[in-house]
Write a protein that holds these residues in place. Structure first.
Motif, PDB file in Angstrom:
ATOM      1  N   THR A   1      -0.495  -4.953  -4.656  1.00  0.00           N
ATOM      2  CA  THR A   1       0.413  -4.518  -5.715  1.00  0.00           C
ATOM      3  C   THR A   1       1.156  -3.411  -5.264  1.00  0.00           C
ATOM      4  N   ILE A   2       0.194  -2.398  -4.679  1.00  0.00           N
ATOM      5  CA  ILE A   2       0.778  -0.698  -4.403  1.00  0.00           C
ATOM      6  C   ILE A   2       1.661  -0.915  -3.318  1.00  0.00           C
ATOM      7  N   GLY A   3       1.470  -1.632  -2.279  1.00  0.00           N
ATOM      8  CA  GLY A   3       2.309  -1.700  -1.057  1.00  0.00           C
ATOM      9  C   GLY A   3       1.384  -1.608   0.074  1.00  0.00           C
ATOM     10  N   VAL A   4       0.152  -1.393   0.225  1.00  0.00           N
ATOM     11  CA  VAL A   4      -0.573  -1.227   1.502  1.00  0.00           C
ATOM     12  C   VAL A   4      -1.563  -2.213   1.554  1.00  0.00           C
ATOM     13  N   PRO A   5      -1.088  -3.452   1.964  1.00  0.00           N
ATOM     14  CA  PRO A   5      -2.031  -4.686   2.418  1.00  0.00           C
ATOM     15  C   PRO A   5      -2.703  -4.528   3.592  1.00  0.00           C
ATOM     16  N   GLU A   6      -2.306  -3.617   4.594  1.00  0.00           N
ATOM     17  CA  GLU A   6      -2.932  -3.509   5.704  1.00  0.00           C
ATOM     18  C   GLU A   6      -4.215  -2.873   5.745  1.00  0.00           C
ATOM     19  N   LEU A   7      -4.679  -2.324   4.398  1.00  0.00           N
ATOM     20  CA  LEU A   7      -5.856  -1.956   4.146  1.00  0.00           C
ATOM     21  C   LEU A   7      -6.871  -2.983   3.757  1.00  0.00           C
ATOM     22  N   ILE A   8      -6.463  -4.456   3.715  1.00  0.00           N
ATOM     23  CA  ILE A   8      -7.413  -5.243   3.357  1.00  0.00           C
ATOM     24  C   ILE A   8      -7.906  -6.170   4.669  1.00  0.00           C
ATOM     25  N   THR A   9      -9.305  -6.137   4.802  1.00  0.00           N
ATOM     26  CA  THR A   9     -10.039  -6.755   6.005  1.00  0.00           C
ATOM     27  C   THR A   9     -10.632  -8.052   5.360  1.00  0.00           C
ATOM     28  N   HIS A  10     -10.997  -8.818   6.439  1.00  0.00           N
ATOM     29  CA  HIS A  10     -11.853 -10.082   6.077  1.00  0.00           C
ATOM     30  C   HIS A  10     -13.082 -10.424   6.528  1.00  0.00           C
ATOM     31  N   SER A  11     -13.561  -9.257   7.308  1.00  0.00           N
ATOM     32  CA  SER A  11     -14.803  -9.516   8.118  1.00  0.00           C
ATOM     33  C   SER A  11     -15.431  -8.249   8.102  1.00  0.00           C
ATOM     34  N   VAL A  12     -16.744  -8.026   8.261  1.00  0.00           N
ATOM     35  CA  VAL A  12     -17.506  -6.820   8.698  1.00  0.00           C
ATOM     36  C   VAL A  12     -16.825  -6.163   9.740  1.00  0.00           C
ATOM     37  N   GLU A  13     -16.734  -6.844  10.938  1.00  0.00           N
ATOM     38  CA  GLU A  13     -15.947  -6.527  12.227  1.00  0.00           C
ATOM     39  C   GLU A  13     -14.794  -5.884  11.958  1.00  0.00           C
ATOM     40  N   GLU A  14     -13.856  -6.560  11.137  1.00  0.00           N
ATOM     41  CA  GLU A  14     -12.544  -6.184  11.109  1.00  0.00           C
ATOM     42  C   GLU A  14     -12.655  -4.900   9.998  1.00  0.00           C
ATOM     43  N   TYR A  15     -13.447  -4.669   9.185  1.00  0.00           N
ATOM     44  CA  TYR A  15     -13.642  -3.607   8.322  1.00  0.00           C
ATOM     45  C   TYR A  15     -14.054  -2.529   9.321  1.00  0.00           C
ATOM     46  N   GLU A  16     -15.029  -2.450  10.039  1.00  0.00           N
ATOM     47  CA  GLU A  16     -15.495  -1.286  10.779  1.00  0.00           C
ATOM     48  C   GLU A  16     -14.527  -0.908  11.858  1.00  0.00           C
ATOM     49  N   ALA A  17     -13.926  -1.859  12.328  1.00  0.00           N
ATOM     50  CA  ALA A  17     -12.883  -1.457  13.608  1.00  0.00           C
ATOM     51  C   ALA A  17     -11.680  -0.609  12.927  1.00  0.00           C
ATOM     52  N   LEU A  18     -11.427  -0.935  11.690  1.00  0.00           N
ATOM     53  CA  LEU A  18     -10.111  -0.458  11.073  1.00  0.00           C
ATOM     54  C   LEU A  18     -10.707   1.165  10.309  1.00  0.00           C
ATOM     55  N   ALA A  19     -12.052   0.939  10.038  1.00  0.00           N
ATOM     56  CA  ALA A  19     -12.507   2.347   9.457  1.00  0.00           C
ATOM     57  C   ALA A  19     -12.515   3.392  10.675  1.00  0.00           C
ATOM     58  N   VAL A  20     -13.064   2.907  11.957  1.00  0.00           N
ATOM     59  CA  VAL A  20     -12.952   3.886  12.958  1.00  0.00           C
ATOM     60  C   VAL A  20     -11.728   4.172  13.338  1.00  0.00           C
ATOM     61  N   ARG A  21     -10.790   3.293  13.546  1.00  0.00           N
ATOM     62  CA  ARG A  21      -9.416   3.602  13.872  1.00  0.00           C
ATOM     63  C   ARG A  21      -8.701   4.673  12.950  1.00  0.00           C
TER      64      ARG A  21
END
Length: 160
Positions: free
Chosen positions: A78-98
């Protein structure tokens, strides 16, 4: 295996800063100074996520299939930042580190969140009040006419 050695700098204010919000900062004050708000799973942040977004803090979430696991994804969309949504633990961790190593991206996300606050219905209290009042008026109309409850599309009422 993901290296978490830099995770603390990503999720906590600088060492000289208190973890408590400044007096009078309100609930969203807890997110002041955070570079990134890590969300919980399977029960996402609800009001805390709204407070963080109101403070301009990006939230990293993992979306699930149940209602409590989709709340933060809905707020971020809704606020316009859907790229912060992940769907797996691996995706979450990788984005957090990046993101922990990419201050420019975090800064851009903060800017987009601030812009989103201004145009999104998420924090438009006046619009929410008008819409809920119209919905209540429609409910009363239906009740007085002896009709059963029905789905109410407040967007349609708003344009009428």
């Amino acid at each position: 295996s993901v290296d978490h050695s830099n995770a603390q700098t990503m999720t906590h204010p600088p060492p000289k800063q208190s973890h408590n919000p400044p007096p009078g900062a309100g609930p969203q004050g807890r997110a002041v100074g955070l570079d990134l708000h890590p969300d919980t799973f399977p029960c996402n942040a609800h009001t805390t996520a709204s407070d963080a977004l109101l403070a301009g803090c990006p939230i990293l979430t993992r979306c699930g299939t149940s209602f409590p696991a989709r709340v933060c994804a809905s707020l971020l969309t809704t606020i316009g930042v859907p790229e912060l949504i992940t769907h797996s633990v691996e995706e979450y961790e990788a984005l957090a580190v990046r993101l922990a190593h990419d201050k420019a991206s975090l800064s851009g996300l903060r800017r987009r969140i601030e812009e989103g606050r201004a145009r999104s219905p998420l924090f438009d209290v006046a619009r929410f009040c008008r819409n809920i009042e119209r919905a209540y008026e429609r409910m009363v109309e239906l009740s007085r006419a002896g009709k059963p409850p029905e789905e109410i599309d407040v967007r349609a009422l708003s344009s009428a």
